[in-house]
Write a protein that holds these residues in place. Structure first.
Motif, PDB file in Angstrom:
ATOM      1  N   CYS A  92      28.315  34.922  37.485  1.00  0.00           N
ATOM      2  CA  CYS A  92      29.193  34.994  38.811  1.00  0.00           C
ATOM      3  C   CYS A  92      28.416  35.241  39.885  1.00  0.00           C
ATOM      4  O   CYS A  92      27.254  36.041  40.080  1.00  0.00           O
ATOM      5  CB  CYS A  92      30.167  36.176  38.592  1.00  0.00           C
ATOM      6  N   CYS A 134      33.655  34.673  44.714  1.00  0.00           N
ATOM      7  CA  CYS A 134      33.390  34.573  43.441  1.00  0.00           C
ATOM      8  C   CYS A 134      34.106  33.172  43.275  1.00  0.00           C
ATOM      9  O   CYS A 134      35.359  32.990  43.387  1.00  0.00           O
ATOM     10  CB  CYS A 134      34.171  35.422  42.378  1.00  0.00           C
ATOM     11  N   CYS A 136      34.253  31.624  40.277  1.00  0.00           N
ATOM     12  CA  CYS A 136      34.246  31.428  38.615  1.00  0.00           C
ATOM     13  C   CYS A 136      35.853  31.150  38.179  1.00  0.00           C
ATOM     14  O   CYS A 136      36.882  31.170  39.175  1.00  0.00           O
ATOM     15  CB  CYS A 136      34.080  32.662  37.967  1.00  0.00           C
ATOM     16  N   CYS A 141      35.532  35.872  34.296  1.00  0.00           N
ATOM     17  CA  CYS A 141      34.568  36.593  35.442  1.00  0.00           C
ATOM     18  C   CYS A 141      35.548  38.012  35.646  1.00  0.00           C
ATOM     19  O   CYS A 141      36.864  37.866  35.581  1.00  0.00           O
ATOM     20  CB  CYS A 141      34.626  35.866  36.478  1.00  0.00           C
ATOM     21  N   CYS A 143      35.831  39.534  38.144  1.00  0.00           N
ATOM     22  CA  CYS A 143      36.484  39.449  39.647  1.00  0.00           C
ATOM     23  C   CYS A 143      37.974  38.722  39.554  1.00  0.00           C
ATOM     24  O   CYS A 143      38.762  38.870  40.192  1.00  0.00           O
ATOM     25  CB  CYS A 143      35.840  38.602  40.596  1.00  0.00           C
TER      26      CYS A 143
END
Ligand SMILES: [Zn+2]
Length: 155
Positions: A92, A134, A136, A141, A143
């Motif tokens: 990430c 982020c 992703c 992930c 996040c």
């Protein structure tokens, strides 16, 4: 032979490449001798890895009398950098700074290294943000864990 940028090698093949990188042009016997000492590999094992590297285009062969000489067109530094880029593709964006800080804390640096890194950090400070975005996919992930997204929907 040109090597694709996404060529992958195993840790064992990497051991063979290090011998070639260190010596530019080597015979299989020279590679075998180094790895017999370092890894206690049998000659046949080392020859198998050499064969795989030739197949992948990582090693060139040249006949020299009744033996073969191995060399490579791939630069060690360029290869290691490509491996790191590959690895970072799986991390990430928000965690990369932390990973780099960890790597830095683990290694010994020359004064020249410190100077180079300090210059980069000074530049980075001018473009730093409070929170790195982020990008992703949700579910891949911390996040954006799927559960968290669902919780947000409930609120
Ligand atoms: Zn992320």
């Amino acid at each position: 032979m040109a090597v694709a940028a996404d060529t992958k090698i195993t840790d064992s093949e990497w051991e063979v490449m290090r011998v070639v990188w260190a010596n530019q042009e080597v015979t299989s016997k020279e590679i075998i001798d180094v790895l017999e000492q370092k890894k206690a590999w049998k000659p046949a094992t080392t020859k198998t890895f050499i064969g795989r590297l030739v197949k992948k285009g990582m090693l060139n062969t040249k006949k020299d009398g009744n033996r073969y000489l191995y060399s490579t067109d791939v630069s060690e530094v360029a290869f290691v950098k490509a491996m790191f880029n590959d690895l970072f593709d799986n991390v990430c964006d928000r965690q990369k700074g932390d990973v780099v800080a960890y790597l830095l804390s683990q290694i010994r640096l020359s004064f020249a290294d410190v100077e180079k890194i300090t210059t980069i950090l000074t530049e980075k400070e001018t473009e730093a943000v409070d929170l790195v975005p982020c990008n992703c996919l949700p579910g891949q992930c911390h996040c954006k864990i799927i559960k968290e997204e669902n919780d947000h929907e409930k609120n």
